[in-house]
Scaffold this motif. Structure first.
Motif, mmCIF file in Angstrom:
data_model
loop_
_atom_site.group_PDB
_atom_site.id
_atom_site.type_symbol
_atom_site.label_atom_id
_atom_site.label_comp_id
_atom_site.label_asym_id
_atom_site.label_seq_id
_atom_site.Cartn_x
_atom_site.Cartn_y
_atom_site.Cartn_z
ATOM 1 N N ARG A 158 0.811 -1.224 0.000
ATOM 2 C CA ARG A 158 0.000 0.000 0.000
ATOM 3 C C ARG A 158 0.843 1.273 0.000
ATOM 4 N NH1 ARG A 158 -5.476 -0.488 1.066
ATOM 5 N NH2 ARG A 158 -6.166 -2.473 1.919
ATOM 6 N N ILE A 188 -7.075 5.663 9.715
ATOM 7 C CA ILE A 188 -7.212 4.217 9.479
ATOM 8 C C ILE A 188 -5.816 3.624 9.377
ATOM 9 C CG2 ILE A 188 -8.192 2.413 8.002
ATOM 10 C CD1 ILE A 188 -10.166 4.412 6.938
ATOM 11 N N LYS A 224 -3.672 0.541 8.184
ATOM 12 C CA LYS A 224 -3.819 -0.583 7.241
ATOM 13 C C LYS A 224 -2.473 -1.290 7.129
ATOM 14 C CE LYS A 224 -7.062 1.923 4.191
ATOM 15 N NZ LYS A 224 -7.326 2.360 2.788
ATOM 16 N N GLN A 276 -7.240 -3.987 8.487
ATOM 17 C CA GLN A 276 -7.487 -2.555 8.691
ATOM 18 C C GLN A 276 -8.112 -2.327 10.051
ATOM 19 O OE1 GLN A 276 -9.660 -0.465 5.715
ATOM 20 N NE2 GLN A 276 -8.706 -1.562 4.035
ATOM 21 N N ARG A 306 -9.795 1.108 12.293
ATOM 22 C CA ARG A 306 -10.070 2.542 12.446
ATOM 23 C C ARG A 306 -9.560 3.019 13.795
ATOM 24 N NH1 ARG A 306 -13.820 5.957 8.897
ATOM 25 N NH2 ARG A 306 -14.009 4.550 7.135
ATOM 26 N N GLU A 345 -3.520 6.181 7.495
ATOM 27 C CA GLU A 345 -4.142 7.058 6.499
ATOM 28 C C GLU A 345 -5.138 7.974 7.159
ATOM 29 O OE1 GLU A 345 -4.768 3.906 2.942
ATOM 30 O OE2 GLU A 345 -6.313 5.447 3.150
ATOM 31 N N GLY A 346 -5.193 9.213 6.702
ATOM 32 C CA GLY A 346 -6.253 10.112 7.145
ATOM 33 C C GLY A 346 -7.586 9.630 6.598
ATOM 34 N N VAL A 347 -8.668 9.862 7.350
ATOM 35 C CA VAL A 347 -10.012 9.465 6.891
ATOM 36 C C VAL A 347 -10.514 10.514 5.903
ATOM 37 C CG1 VAL A 347 -12.404 9.081 7.585
ATOM 38 C CG2 VAL A 347 -10.534 8.199 8.990
ATOM 39 N N ILE A 348 -10.916 10.066 4.749
ATOM 40 C CA ILE A 348 -11.419 10.960 3.706
ATOM 41 C C ILE A 348 -12.932 11.068 3.824
ATOM 42 C CG2 ILE A 348 -11.592 11.295 1.205
ATOM 43 C CD1 ILE A 348 -8.732 11.503 2.263
ATOM 44 N N PHE A 399 -15.537 11.399 1.882
ATOM 45 C CA PHE A 399 -15.881 11.355 0.455
ATOM 46 C C PHE A 399 -17.386 11.388 0.232
ATOM 47 C CE2 PHE A 399 -15.038 6.923 1.826
ATOM 48 C CZ PHE A 399 -16.262 6.348 1.563
ATOM 49 N N GLU A 423 -17.687 6.562 -3.836
ATOM 50 C CA GLU A 423 -16.517 5.783 -4.242
ATOM 51 C C GLU A 423 -16.736 5.282 -5.660
ATOM 52 O OE1 GLU A 423 -14.479 3.195 -1.267
ATOM 53 O OE2 GLU A 423 -16.373 3.352 -0.198
ATOM 54 N N HIS A 458 -19.712 0.242 -0.337
ATOM 55 C CA HIS A 458 -19.091 -0.787 0.507
ATOM 56 C C HIS A 458 -19.838 -0.893 1.823
ATOM 57 C CE1 HIS A 458 -15.788 0.187 -2.262
ATOM 58 N NE2 HIS A 458 -15.353 -1.035 -2.013
ATOM 59 N N GLU A 505 -9.240 2.315 -7.783
ATOM 60 C CA GLU A 505 -10.335 2.788 -6.925
ATOM 61 C C GLU A 505 -10.040 4.205 -6.447
ATOM 62 O OE1 GLU A 505 -11.532 0.098 -3.762
ATOM 63 O OE2 GLU A 505 -10.560 -1.537 -4.833
ATOM 64 N N PHE A 547 -11.808 7.785 -4.240
ATOM 65 C CA PHE A 547 -12.847 8.490 -3.502
ATOM 66 C C PHE A 547 -13.142 9.769 -4.288
ATOM 67 C CE2 PHE A 547 -10.179 6.651 0.075
ATOM 68 C CZ PHE A 547 -10.992 5.551 0.259
ATOM 69 N N ASN A 560 -7.288 5.690 -4.160
ATOM 70 C CA ASN A 560 -7.166 4.831 -2.967
ATOM 71 C C ASN A 560 -6.199 3.679 -3.214
ATOM 72 O OD1 ASN A 560 -7.566 3.612 -0.458
ATOM 73 N ND2 ASN A 560 -9.330 2.449 -1.195
ATOM 74 N N GLU A 561 -6.506 2.846 -4.194
ATOM 75 C CA GLU A 561 -5.607 1.725 -4.464
ATOM 76 C C GLU A 561 -5.857 1.203 -5.873
ATOM 77 O OE1 GLU A 561 -6.343 -1.493 -1.770
ATOM 78 O OE2 GLU A 561 -8.449 -1.640 -2.270
HETATM 79 P P1 AMP Z 1 -9.429 -0.476 0.935
HETATM 80 O O1 AMP Z 1 -9.066 -1.854 1.354
HETATM 81 O O2 AMP Z 1 -8.292 0.496 1.026
HETATM 82 O O3 AMP Z 1 -10.092 -0.448 -0.418
HETATM 83 O O4 AMP Z 1 -10.553 0.025 1.968
HETATM 84 C C1 AMP Z 1 -11.837 -0.590 2.021
HETATM 85 C C2 AMP Z 1 -12.898 0.486 2.209
HETATM 86 O O5 AMP Z 1 -12.689 1.206 3.443
HETATM 87 C C3 AMP Z 1 -12.895 1.557 1.123
HETATM 88 O O6 AMP Z 1 -13.593 1.154 -0.014
HETATM 89 C C4 AMP Z 1 -13.586 2.702 1.863
HETATM 90 O O7 AMP Z 1 -14.980 2.504 1.923
HETATM 91 C C5 AMP Z 1 -13.000 2.589 3.266
HETATM 92 N N1 AMP Z 1 -11.780 3.396 3.366
HETATM 93 C C6 AMP Z 1 -10.515 2.958 3.118
HETATM 94 N N2 AMP Z 1 -9.611 3.957 3.272
HETATM 95 C C7 AMP Z 1 -10.295 5.055 3.622
HETATM 96 C C8 AMP Z 1 -9.930 6.409 3.928
HETATM 97 N N3 AMP Z 1 -8.655 6.817 3.919
HETATM 98 N N4 AMP Z 1 -10.919 7.272 4.258
HETATM 99 C C9 AMP Z 1 -12.226 6.876 4.278
HETATM 100 N N5 AMP Z 1 -12.630 5.621 4.014
HETATM 101 C C10 AMP Z 1 -11.693 4.701 3.687
#
Ligand code: AMP
Length: 355
Positions: free
Chosen positions: A105, A143, A145, A156, A158, A180-183, A185, A188, A211, A253, A255, A265-266
């Motif tokens: 990541r 978050i 991760k 992951q 929170r 990671e900071g919480v976005i 959004f 998605e 999600h 992916e 936001f 995001n990734e």
């Molecule tokens: P990921 O495995 O990084 O795709 O995270 C799974 C889900 O968690 C994402 O699709 C978002 O819904 C939520 N999420 C992950 N990272 C963040 C972030 N930095 N801020 C807000 N929501 C997040």
């Protein structure tokens, strides 16, 4: 170019491998699945399967000798497995380097930044001191991760309050991580693109994803975003694939913030759950597109013919198959997994909304 009658080797035995194998069969290929899992979803629709650990070099050598091209259906196949295969006779597509980058990541975020795309604020966390430093720069909520081996919200935690950060790190086994900071959004989205052996590019319409508990629940297409945001998302996917000298289907992916700004995001170096609708709404499905790309064929038309939604059947949801099967407008796909464990992707349903 690989002609019909050849054998496509697929690392991984999950539902993505199953749907890739079905698409390959439609183009006249045989598939050979390599997976450590006995009785896997993919192996049951493939011509051949090798059941062995990804580290079994003798089994890998025999697999390499039996196939004409190698691909993978999930990104947690050890990169070393793909690297070993790359040294053999059959080409590995996408390349092992792209797989390795997508497994970390931290590296992923750095690539997005290099491409000029915004990401969530992030900091590497290797130990308690790193965690404290990351909390100072990123703040809470945040978050945590794991850098590697996360999927579907696994790996992951929170962190609402900095006082709980140590417990979150312990929950992740103190594995190398990023904070990671919480976005905040608005929605998605994901972009699914394909790059051919000759650099040709095709892309599907942008998908909007909902999600639940970190797992994809619903995808709707078209996404309710501006043309400008969609164009920027697509350009990012293209730039990324060009940079990785990528061959096959890749998913990015994002936001989307209120106002339309994008935060990457990734990315996933493979066909993607958010692209399952392409099997019913597009001229060429993401699965056929991936097989075409890795076989060195021209890409198919990615045009969308209908508005559509896709609903994942997760765990016990699969018990609703009868109701979906009775819906005239629904298309049910079940992955043949023997056991409906909580959080496990068991199947999906698509519904054409307007056509
Ligand atoms: P990921 O495995 O990084 O795709 O995270 C799974 C889900 O968690 C994402 O699709 C978002 O819904 C939520 N999420 C992950 N990272 C963040 C972030 N930095 N801020 C807000 N929501 C997040």
């Amino acid at each position: 170019m690989i002609a019909p009658g050849a054998t496509i080797g697929i690392l991984g035995g999950g539902q993505l491998g199953r749907m890739l194998a079905l698409a390959a069969a439609e183009l006249g290929f045989d598939t050979h699945i390599f997976t450590p899992e006995d009785d896997s979803a993919a192996a049951r629709v493939a011509a051949r399967a090798t059941i062995a650990p990804y580290e079994d070099e003798a089994a890998l050598a025999a697999f390499a000798a039996a196939v004409d091209v190698v691909t993978f259906e999930f990104e947690n196949v050890p990169a070393r497995t793909a690297q070993l295969l790359e040294a053999g006779r059959a080409p590995v597509r996408p390349n092992a380097a792209a797989l390795a980058l997508a497994q970390d990541r931290l590296v992923e975020k750095q690539i997005f930044r290099d491409l000029g795309v915004a990401t969530a604020p992030f900091a590497a966390v290797d130990d308690d001191a790193g965690l404290a430093a990351a909390l100072t720069t990123i703040g809470a909520p945040a978050i945590l991760k794991t850098r590697r081996l996360g999927y579907d919200g696994k790996g992951q935690a929170r962190i609402a309050d900095p006082a709980a950060a140590g417990a979150a790190f312990a929950l992740l086994g103190r594995a190398p991580a990023i904070l990671e900071g919480v976005i905040d959004f608005e929605r998605e989205i994901s972009v699914i693109g394909a790059r051919a052996l000759d650099g040709g590019f095709a892309v599907y319409d942008v998908c909007e994803n909902i999600h639940r508990g970190g797992i994809l629940a619903i995808t709707r297409v078209p996404a309710a975003i501006s043309e400008e945001s969609a164009a920027r998302a697509i350009q990012t996917a293209k730039n990324l694939m060009d940079r990785l000298d990528y061959v096959g289907v890749l998913t990015v992916e994002f936001f989307v913030l209120a106002g339309g700004a994008l935060i990457a995001n990734e990315f996933a170096p493979r066909v993607h759950n958010s692209g399952h609708w392409t099997s019913d709404a597009c001229v060429t499905s993401q699965f056929e597109q991936h097989i075409r790309a890795i076989a060195g064929w021209p890409l198919g038309d990615a045009a969308r013919l209908a508005d559509i939604e896709m609903i994942n059947l997760i765990g016990a949801d699969v018990e609703q198959w009868r109701a979906f099967a009775a819906e005239r407008n629904a298309h049910v796909r079940l992955y043949g997994k023997r056991e409906a464990r909580a959080g496990r992707k068991m199947g999906h349903v698509t519904r054409l909304l307007r056509h």
